[in-house]
Design a protein around this motif. Structure first.
Motif, mmCIF file in Angstrom:
data_model
loop_
_atom_site.group_PDB
_atom_site.id
_atom_site.type_symbol
_atom_site.label_atom_id
_atom_site.label_comp_id
_atom_site.label_asym_id
_atom_site.label_seq_id
_atom_site.Cartn_x
_atom_site.Cartn_y
_atom_site.Cartn_z
ATOM 1 N N ASP A 40 0.844 -1.199 0.000
ATOM 2 C CA ASP A 40 0.000 0.000 0.000
ATOM 3 C C ASP A 40 0.876 1.244 0.000
ATOM 4 O O ASP A 40 1.877 1.312 0.734
ATOM 5 N N LEU A 41 0.474 2.236 -0.805
ATOM 6 C CA LEU A 41 1.064 3.574 -0.792
ATOM 7 C C LEU A 41 -0.081 4.573 -0.701
ATOM 8 O O LEU A 41 -1.070 4.453 -1.433
ATOM 9 N N VAL A 42 0.055 5.568 0.165
ATOM 10 C CA VAL A 42 -0.996 6.577 0.273
ATOM 11 C C VAL A 42 -0.397 7.888 0.763
ATOM 12 O O VAL A 42 0.504 7.893 1.608
ATOM 13 N N GLY A 43 -0.867 8.998 0.212
ATOM 14 C CA GLY A 43 -0.397 10.298 0.669
ATOM 15 C C GLY A 43 -0.224 11.265 -0.486
ATOM 16 O O GLY A 43 -0.956 11.224 -1.483
ATOM 17 N N ARG A 44 0.783 12.148 -0.351
ATOM 18 C CA ARG A 44 1.056 13.168 -1.366
ATOM 19 C C ARG A 44 2.524 13.122 -1.765
ATOM 20 O O ARG A 44 3.407 13.074 -0.905
ATOM 21 N N ILE A 45 2.761 13.145 -3.059
ATOM 22 C CA ILE A 45 4.140 13.237 -3.539
ATOM 23 C C ILE A 45 4.617 14.684 -3.420
ATOM 24 O O ILE A 45 5.749 14.952 -3.025
ATOM 25 N N THR A 46 3.734 15.616 -3.784
ATOM 26 C CA THR A 46 3.963 17.043 -3.541
ATOM 27 C C THR A 46 2.682 17.603 -2.938
ATOM 28 O O THR A 46 1.679 16.893 -2.789
ATOM 29 N N ASP A 47 2.690 18.884 -2.604
ATOM 30 C CA ASP A 47 1.506 19.495 -2.001
ATOM 31 C C ASP A 47 0.265 19.356 -2.873
ATOM 32 O O ASP A 47 -0.861 19.292 -2.371
ATOM 33 N N ASN A 48 0.448 19.321 -4.187
ATOM 34 C CA ASN A 48 -0.701 19.298 -5.099
ATOM 35 C C ASN A 48 -0.794 18.012 -5.923
ATOM 36 O O ASN A 48 -1.522 17.955 -6.899
ATOM 37 N N TRP A 49 -0.061 16.982 -5.512
ATOM 38 C CA TRP A 49 -0.103 15.702 -6.233
ATOM 39 C C TRP A 49 -0.317 14.579 -5.217
ATOM 40 O O TRP A 49 0.571 14.249 -4.446
ATOM 41 N N SER A 50 -1.537 14.001 -5.226
ATOM 42 C CA SER A 50 -1.918 12.947 -4.279
ATOM 43 C C SER A 50 -1.904 11.589 -4.969
ATOM 44 O O SER A 50 -2.120 11.485 -6.186
ATOM 45 N N LEU A 51 -1.687 10.539 -4.170
ATOM 46 C CA LEU A 51 -1.544 9.199 -4.737
ATOM 47 C C LEU A 51 -2.065 8.152 -3.762
ATOM 48 O O LEU A 51 -1.822 8.230 -2.551
ATOM 49 N N VAL A 52 -2.788 7.162 -4.303
ATOM 50 C CA VAL A 52 -3.154 5.942 -3.585
ATOM 51 C C VAL A 52 -2.867 4.778 -4.520
ATOM 52 O O VAL A 52 -3.323 4.770 -5.665
ATOM 53 N N ALA A 53 -2.107 3.799 -4.057
ATOM 54 C CA ALA A 53 -1.794 2.635 -4.873
ATOM 55 C C ALA A 53 -1.709 1.411 -3.980
ATOM 56 O O ALA A 53 -1.204 1.488 -2.847
ATOM 57 N N ASN A 54 -2.211 0.285 -4.474
ATOM 58 C CA ASN A 54 -2.102 -0.942 -3.692
ATOM 59 C C ASN A 54 -2.146 -2.157 -4.607
ATOM 60 O O ASN A 54 -2.666 -2.100 -5.727
ATOM 61 N N TYR A 55 -1.582 -3.245 -4.103
ATOM 62 C CA TYR A 55 -1.609 -4.528 -4.804
ATOM 63 C C TYR A 55 -1.596 -5.640 -3.762
ATOM 64 O O TYR A 55 -0.938 -5.523 -2.717
ATOM 65 N N SER A 56 -2.315 -6.724 -4.051
ATOM 66 C CA SER A 56 -2.281 -7.886 -3.161
ATOM 67 C C SER A 56 -2.316 -9.169 -3.974
ATOM 68 O O SER A 56 -2.980 -9.247 -5.019
ATOM 69 N N TYR A 57 -1.574 -10.137 -3.475
ATOM 70 C CA TYR A 57 -1.630 -11.503 -4.002
ATOM 71 C C TYR A 57 -2.101 -12.402 -2.879
ATOM 72 O O TYR A 57 -1.506 -12.406 -1.785
ATOM 73 N N ASN A 58 -3.163 -13.156 -3.124
ATOM 74 C CA ASN A 58 -3.760 -13.943 -2.052
ATOM 75 C C ASN A 58 -4.177 -15.313 -2.581
ATOM 76 O O ASN A 58 -4.931 -15.417 -3.543
ATOM 77 N N GLU A 59 -3.661 -16.347 -1.949
ATOM 78 C CA GLU A 59 -4.134 -17.709 -2.202
ATOM 79 C C GLU A 59 -5.053 -18.101 -1.059
ATOM 80 O O GLU A 59 -4.608 -18.227 0.083
ATOM 81 N N ALA A 60 -6.336 -18.285 -1.359
ATOM 82 C CA ALA A 60 -7.326 -18.625 -0.341
ATOM 83 C C ALA A 60 -8.012 -19.914 -0.766
ATOM 84 O O ALA A 60 -8.818 -19.913 -1.707
ATOM 85 N N THR A 61 -7.700 -21.023 -0.097
ATOM 86 C CA THR A 61 -8.189 -22.329 -0.524
ATOM 87 C C THR A 61 -8.696 -23.138 0.660
ATOM 88 O O THR A 61 -8.353 -22.871 1.820
#
Length: 804
Positions: free
Chosen positions: A663-684
């Motif tokens: 997970d990534l969340v927040g601001r790169i600069t004052d006027n540039w915001s970002l949310v990014a995430n990835y998950s790998y899940n084996e559920a069996t």
């Protein structure tokens, strides 16, 4: 004429997390002059008479600070300040409003029942703030969970999948409001116009909250009063005849700021891309905070929600399982169907600071939910023909009328004691919780299903070709249904049904009560760069069946639940952690004692082992989390998909979920915001008495889920205030219900693209969100090919906000 000799004072206020501190009060004592810091933490006070003064920097979110300053005539004096979070925020529920106004949230209450920096909590906690929800044009919890790794939508209902495990909104084991167990609708997704942020603590949270879902727990934090006066009105119109209007008012009610208020109002009247579906919703959410002294805080919080619509059971397709064989717009509802719900949560919370190290928290929440339902739906099978085969173009239907009311009472009390022994810092928590849930008397259900008897004076729930003479047959020799079949070949099969000709079976819901007691202790140790969290909880659960009747029966279960976590500070901005948790969730007595369910069943238990890292990038503007987990679950119940007995369940011996999340969340600069995430899940399914289930992927548990959202605002020049948002969401293929013999249905992978444009001028902001830009046909989940849940096609929403 005599001219006063004056100067000015300016500076930047930041937090101990290296973030700008917005809406901080700055007062020059003895002058009556003051101001508030802006979104960048900047402030300036002009026309200060020459002299020496004390300047006070204060906010209920941060510790107050005083500094002395010398003002010289004709000069500007610069003073920068760093504030730390105030002790008033250290309580189990947030009594005062959140100071941050970005996508990022730096502290958690849900992880330890006290205000703790997220990077110091030895467990993965995801969140979505109200700012991100507004930018994405989101209105419901299910709209925003894509921004958290390992989480995805399960159906149209109030349910989601966390690390491969389903969490249902009506189950108090995975649904919290301000850290307290809440009763909500299962059929309708929860609204968020009154919500500060949605949090998900991943993995079992039983050591803190008692019985909880193995995958995780959802917590909705309501908006709380602020010391500063803020007022806003927001209106949205768009596709599917959407109309929404929201308002948010907050500020002090007294001159000395000892009484604060907040009022959130929301109204929605919207259609849907699905036939005959609509939503009329009302939210009224007042909140009051009383601060009689710097040691005592009292809060009263109410959320009232009223909903009117129809229950959408999903899309049915032809018997060959081709999801594209019927329009995604088609529902099985009829025009006389309805679903009316009311929900109210009322919370009163008290915090008192006895000494610098000892505090006491007491919280009570009353949660009421009522349901009034009339629906036509599939009987989870295709229509029977006279020879015993099924017609893959005709859906067997049933109708139901149901009314139920639940009442929940929560009571939580605990002490926090902060102290030191030599070089070791301690944060000791000792508490007691009580929870009670009552299904109120008077609930009942009428059901019409199956086929007419030969004399047309009754009905039989299912058709048996070996007893063909017992049934009324049409001219083609096929059994005549009590509720007319739904013909998938018809273009517009929905109609007003004459329900007076149905034969009904009547079920009365006897009053039942569940109550639970929990005693728990938690110790957080800090030894240099190492932090240790130890927790232990003893719970007692009692189900009262046929409550207050001569047939009353009690079923009692208990569990001792441990928790262990370690956090080590690799650097001032990076922590690593490890955790071991156990979870316990008793099967309700109504399931245990239901002979139709096929029990008895063992309780649901779970274990989580997790390691990870949490850190800050770009001078603290952007937070990053990585987690690797191994989650085992024993005793999960799944529908057997037996059309002759819809209550029949199967219990697996062991389920396993393992994977990695970023997970990534927040601001790169004052006027540039970002949310990014990835998950790998084996559920069996790893162990089961039914060998057909072993090795199967759990329902609606994708292996890959990814999401990206970014927003950029032009900060200066001719196009100042113009902004753009762009995002994408990817979900790999998922399987439907496990069943016991047939292979589960497959719902294909999808990737969606969303975009937005913003323009802010003074107190106005207008934005346009385009969702599913490429108009991708997709399915968010489903049970089977008679209950598939398609996602919305391309749609456009325009929102206008005014702050005053």
């Amino acid at each position: 004429m005599i001219y006063a000799q004056t100067g000015s004072l300016s500076g930047i206020i930041s937090t101990d997390q290296d973030e700008a501190a917005e809406f901080i009060n700055i007062m020059v004592e003895g002058t009556g002059l003051g101001t508030l810091s802006n979104a960048r933490g900047e402030y300036q006070i002009d026309k200060i008479p020459e002299g020496t003064y004390w300047v006070k920097f204060s906010s209920f979110a941060y510790s107050s600070q005083k500094q002395q300053v010398i003002i010289k005539s004709g000069e500007n004096t610069s003073m920068d300040v760093i504030l730390t979070e105030g002790e008033m925020q250290l309580q189990t529920v947030e009594i005062l409003g959140r100071a941050e106004t970005t996508y990022k949230n730096t502290r958690s209450f849900i992880g330890t029942k006290s205000s703790t920096p997220l990077r110091d909590v030895p467990q993965s906690i995801g969140y979505v703030t109200k700012e991100l929800a507004l930018d994405q044009g989101a209105y419901k919890v299910n709209d925003v969970v894509k921004n958290i790794s390992g989480v995805n939508q399960f159906t149209f209902y109030n349910d989601i999948t966390i690390r491969g495990n389903r969490v249902k909104g009506q189950d108090v084991n995975g649904n919290l409001v301000n850290g307290m167990r809440a009763m909500t609708s299962f059929w309708k997704q929860q609204l968020i116009p009154h919500i500060e942020r949605v949090e998900i603590i991943k993995g079992p949270a039983s050591a803190l909250f008692g019985n909880s879902s193995p995958g995780g727990t959802i917590n909705r934090v309501t908006k709380k009063p602020l010391q500063e006066k803020r007022q806003s009105i927001t209106s949205t119109v768009g596709s599917f005849n959407t109309f929404r209007i929201l308002s948010d008012f907050t500020g002090p009610m007294t001159e000395d700021n000892t009484l604060l208020y907040r009022l959130n109002l929301g109204y929605e009247n919207s259609g849907s891309f699905r036939d005959l579906q609509y939503s009329k919703n009302l939210v009224v959410a007042p909140s009051f905070s009383f601060l009689p002294s710097d040691k005592t805080v009292l809060n009263f919080d109410v959320v009232y929600q009223k909903s009117d619509g129809r229950l959408d059971r999903g899309q049915a397709v032809f018997g060959d399982g081709d999801l594209y064989s019927t329009p995604i717009t088609r529902s099985l509802s009829m025009t006389n169907d309805y679903l009316k719900e009311e929900n109210i949560n009322a919370t009163i919370s008290l915090r008192h600071q006895f000494t610098d190290g000892l505090s006491f928290n007491s919280i009570f929440m009353r949660s009421d939910y009522s349901e009034d339902l009339l629906e036509h739906r599939s009987n989870n099978k295709f229509a029977n023909l006279g020879d015993g085969s099924e017609d893959p173009s005709q859906v067997e239907m049933r109708a139901g009328i149901r009314q139920r009311t639940w009442t929940n009472n929560n009571f939580s009390n605990y002490f926090n004691y902060d102290f030191s022994t030599g070089l070791i810092k301690h944060k000791l928590l000792l508490g007691y919780d009580y929870f009670q849930q009552t299904l109120q008397p008077g609930g009942s259900q009428l059901q019409a299903r199956g086929y007419f008897t030969a004399d047309m004076t009754g009905s039989i729930n299912s058709y048996n070709v070996n007893n063909k003479d017992l049934y009324a047959l049409d001219a083609q020799g096929n059994p005549i249904p009590v509720v007319a079949h739904f013909d998938l070949n018809e273009l517009h099969p929905n109609q007003m049904m004459d329900m007076t000709k149905y034969f009904y079976s009547t079920t009365s819901f006897p009053q039942t009560q569940l109550h639970a007691h929990g005693i728990y202790i938690q110790e957080q140790l800090e030894i240099g760069k190492l932090k240790v969290l130890l927790g232990l909880r003893q719970d007692y659960y009692t189900d009262e069946l046929d409550y207050k009747t001569p047939e009353e029966e009690s079923v009692t279960q208990s569990a001792l639940i441990p928790r262990l976590g370690l956090v080590y500070e690799l650097s001032p901005r990076v922590n690593v952690y490890g955790t071991y948790l156990q979870g316990y969730e008793p099967q309700t007595a109504s399931i245990i004692n239901n002979p139709e369910a096929g029990g008895p069943f063992d309780p649901l238990t779970s274990e989580l082992m997790e390691i990870g890292a949490k850190g800050d990038l770009f001078e603290g503007r952007l937070s990053a989390t990585m987690a690797l987990y191994y989650l085992t679950e024993r005793g999960a119940l799944y529908s057997a998909n037996d059309s002759g007995n819809p209550d029949l369940l199967v219990q697996t011996g062991k389920d396993l979920s393992k994977g990695v999340e970023f997970d990534l969340v927040g601001r790169i600069t004052d006027n540039w915001s970002l949310v990014a995430n990835y998950s790998y899940n084996e559920a069996t399914v790893e162990e089961s008495d039914d060998e057909n289930l072993i090795g199967r992927q759990k329902p609606n548990a994708p292996k890959h889920v990814g999401n990206l959202w970014t927003k950029y605002i032009i900060a200066s020049g001719q196009f100042k205030g113009l902004g753009f948002g762009l995002g994408t969401n990817f979900v790999s293929e998922r399987f439907g219900s496990l069943g016991s013999t047939e292979a589960p249905p497959i719902f294909p992978a999808y990737q969606l693209v969303d975009a937005a444009i913003y323009y802010k001028m003074n107190k106005f902001q207008i934005q346009m969100n385009v969702n599913n830009v490429l108009n991708k046909t997709h399915w968010v989940g489903g049970y089977d090919y008679l209950r598939a849940f398609p996602g919305a096609p391309r749609n456009v929403m325009t929102t206008v906000s005014y702050t005053f």
